[in-house]
Design a protein around this motif. Structure first.
Motif, mmCIF file in Angstrom:
data_model
loop_
_atom_site.group_PDB
_atom_site.id
_atom_site.type_symbol
_atom_site.label_atom_id
_atom_site.label_comp_id
_atom_site.label_asym_id
_atom_site.label_seq_id
_atom_site.Cartn_x
_atom_site.Cartn_y
_atom_site.Cartn_z
ATOM 1 N N GLN A 16 8.097 14.430 12.884
ATOM 2 C CA GLN A 16 8.827 14.778 14.104
ATOM 3 C C GLN A 16 9.863 13.715 14.458
ATOM 4 O O GLN A 16 10.986 14.034 14.866
ATOM 5 N N MET A 17 9.493 12.453 14.303
ATOM 6 C CA MET A 17 10.420 11.373 14.669
ATOM 7 C C MET A 17 11.635 11.346 13.744
ATOM 8 O O MET A 17 12.765 11.211 14.196
ATOM 9 N N ARG A 65 0.819 -1.221 0.000
ATOM 10 C CA ARG A 65 0.000 0.000 0.000
ATOM 11 C C ARG A 65 0.845 1.261 0.000
ATOM 12 O O ARG A 65 0.401 2.297 -0.466
ATOM 13 N N ALA A 66 2.057 1.174 0.534
ATOM 14 C CA ALA A 66 2.921 2.357 0.554
ATOM 15 C C ALA A 66 4.385 1.933 0.498
ATOM 16 O O ALA A 66 5.093 1.984 1.498
ATOM 17 N N PRO A 67 4.834 1.520 -0.679
ATOM 18 C CA PRO A 67 6.227 1.088 -0.787
ATOM 19 C C PRO A 67 7.182 2.260 -0.562
ATOM 20 O O PRO A 67 6.849 3.402 -0.876
ATOM 21 N N VAL A 68 8.343 1.966 0.013
ATOM 22 C CA VAL A 68 9.348 3.001 0.259
ATOM 23 C C VAL A 68 10.504 2.798 -0.713
ATOM 24 O O VAL A 68 11.102 1.721 -0.772
ATOM 25 N N ARG A 92 5.115 4.411 9.426
ATOM 26 C CA ARG A 92 5.886 5.233 10.363
ATOM 27 C C ARG A 92 7.103 4.453 10.873
ATOM 28 O O ARG A 92 8.242 4.938 10.811
ATOM 29 N N ASP A 93 6.870 3.239 11.334
ATOM 30 C CA ASP A 93 7.953 2.440 11.901
ATOM 31 C C ASP A 93 9.005 2.102 10.844
ATOM 32 O O ASP A 93 10.206 2.120 11.109
ATOM 33 N N GLU A 94 8.512 1.803 9.632
ATOM 34 C CA GLU A 94 9.428 1.444 8.558
ATOM 35 C C GLU A 94 10.308 2.643 8.170
ATOM 36 O O GLU A 94 11.528 2.509 8.006
ATOM 37 N N LEU A 95 9.690 3.821 8.064
ATOM 38 C CA LEU A 95 10.456 5.004 7.667
ATOM 39 C C LEU A 95 11.501 5.375 8.707
ATOM 40 O O LEU A 95 12.638 5.701 8.372
ATOM 41 N N VAL A 96 11.106 5.310 9.966
ATOM 42 C CA VAL A 96 12.053 5.658 11.023
ATOM 43 C C VAL A 96 13.234 4.678 11.006
ATOM 44 O O VAL A 96 14.399 5.080 11.082
ATOM 45 N N ALA A 97 12.942 3.398 10.819
ATOM 46 C CA ALA A 97 14.014 2.394 10.759
ATOM 47 C C ALA A 97 14.880 2.604 9.524
ATOM 48 O O ALA A 97 16.113 2.488 9.581
ATOM 49 N N PHE A 99 -6.578 10.911 12.723
ATOM 50 C CA PHE A 99 -5.572 9.892 13.033
ATOM 51 C C PHE A 99 -4.437 9.921 12.006
ATOM 52 O O PHE A 99 -3.254 9.878 12.354
ATOM 53 N N ALA A 100 -4.810 10.011 10.741
ATOM 54 C CA ALA A 100 -3.794 10.033 9.677
ATOM 55 C C ALA A 100 -2.902 11.258 9.835
ATOM 56 O O ALA A 100 -1.674 11.165 9.725
ATOM 57 N N ALA A 101 -3.517 12.408 10.122
ATOM 58 C CA ALA A 101 -2.737 13.638 10.255
ATOM 59 C C ALA A 101 -1.783 13.545 11.441
ATOM 60 O O ALA A 101 -0.624 13.952 11.363
ATOM 61 N N ARG A 102 -2.270 12.975 12.537
ATOM 62 C CA ARG A 102 -1.415 12.854 13.717
ATOM 63 C C ARG A 102 -0.249 11.917 13.434
ATOM 64 O O ARG A 102 0.895 12.186 13.801
ATOM 65 N N THR A 103 -0.524 10.815 12.730
ATOM 66 C CA THR A 103 0.544 9.860 12.440
ATOM 67 C C THR A 103 1.571 10.471 11.492
ATOM 68 O O THR A 103 2.778 10.295 11.670
#
Lengths: 133, 125
Positions: B70-71, B5-8, B32-37, B60-64
């Motif tokens: 930020q992360m 759904r959202a390949p990096v 989120r977790d994948e991008l930070v890693a 929820f989407a905006a907060r994530t």
């Protein structure tokens, strides 16, 4: 399309379905794409509230008519814990779940009519309507 | 699930997350977790999240998304959100969402250019 559509809300996948159904019903009434997005966003917020606070519930989407005005009405109902402090729940930024606290007050701004009834221990029902101008 | 759904994609020091279809909450958290890693793994200095296909950005989407920005910033990368549709922006403002403190750009091209300017990189040809 029948005049009323029921969407069970049990999991996150239902959130996506609910938004799509909302768009479909709004599109059938020829709401503009921008208005369809407002409706879908409000649906997303109230449906998420059901999932976050009650776990499950039901969404009803219906076509409504008042004189010559047509609109789409959304009822989100759950048998969850209910909201003890409705006044606070309607304030921007108030949340008991760590969310942004925009769901209810934001949905009220997105729609033309908004009502909420909640009883602690019994559940919550949000009813909102968008009129086609 | 998120990979579909959202390949990096990795482009030099930039990570590009290209959202392909409506995301469920778990997909967004996974992204989120994948991008930070990945920022750490690839020593990325920039991240672009392309949300062109999203027809709703709720609270929820905006907060994530804000959390991702930020992360990644805290671990050393700048994030730019690109492709928010006008209708979506309209609904977000009515809802009370602003993505304050998060960089945005019109599309992927502008997002990459913005990162180059922010990071003082030479423009890619």
């Amino acid at each position: 399309m029948s005049d009323e559509l029921s969407v069970p809300v049990r999991s996150e996948a239902d959130l996506v379905t609910a938004r799509q159904r909302g768009r479909e019903i709004a599109s059938a009434l020829h709401f503009s794409s921008s208005e369809q997005t407002l409706i879908a966003t409000a649906i997303s917020e109230v449906t998420r509230n059901i999932l976050s606070y009650a776990g499950s519930g039901e969404l009803k989407l219906s076509l409504v008519q008042q004189g010559r005005k047509m609109g789409v009405s959304i009822t989100a109902r759950d048998n969850g814990p209910g909201i003890a402090d409705l006044f606070s729940a309607m304030q921007d930024g108030y949340s008991t779940s760590g969310s942004l606290g925009l769901g209810l007050p934001g949905s009220k701004r997105l729609m033309d009519e908004f009502g909420i009834v909640s009883e602690v221990g019994k559940g919550t029902t949000v009813t909102m309507t968008k009129w086609k101008l | 699930m998120n990979r579909v759904r959202a390949p990096v994609l990795k482009l030099g020091e930039t990570l590009i997350a290209s959202v392909q279809e409506a995301l469920m909450d778990a997909d967004l958290v996974g992204l989120r977790d994948e991008l930070v890693a990945d920022v750490k793994r690839y020593r990325a200095t920039g991240v672009v999240i392309d949300v062109t296909v999203l027809d709703v950005l709720d609270s929820f989407a905006a907060r994530t998304i804000r959390n991702i920005a930020q992360m990644t910033r805290l671990i050393g990368a700048r994030t730019v959100i690109v492709g928010i549709q006008p209708d979506v922006a309209f609904a977000m403002v009515q809802l009370g969402l602003t993505l304050e403190g998060t960089e945005t750009a019109l599309d992927l091209e502008d997002g990459l250019a913005l990162l180059d300017i922010q990071l003082g990189r030479e423009r890619r040809v």
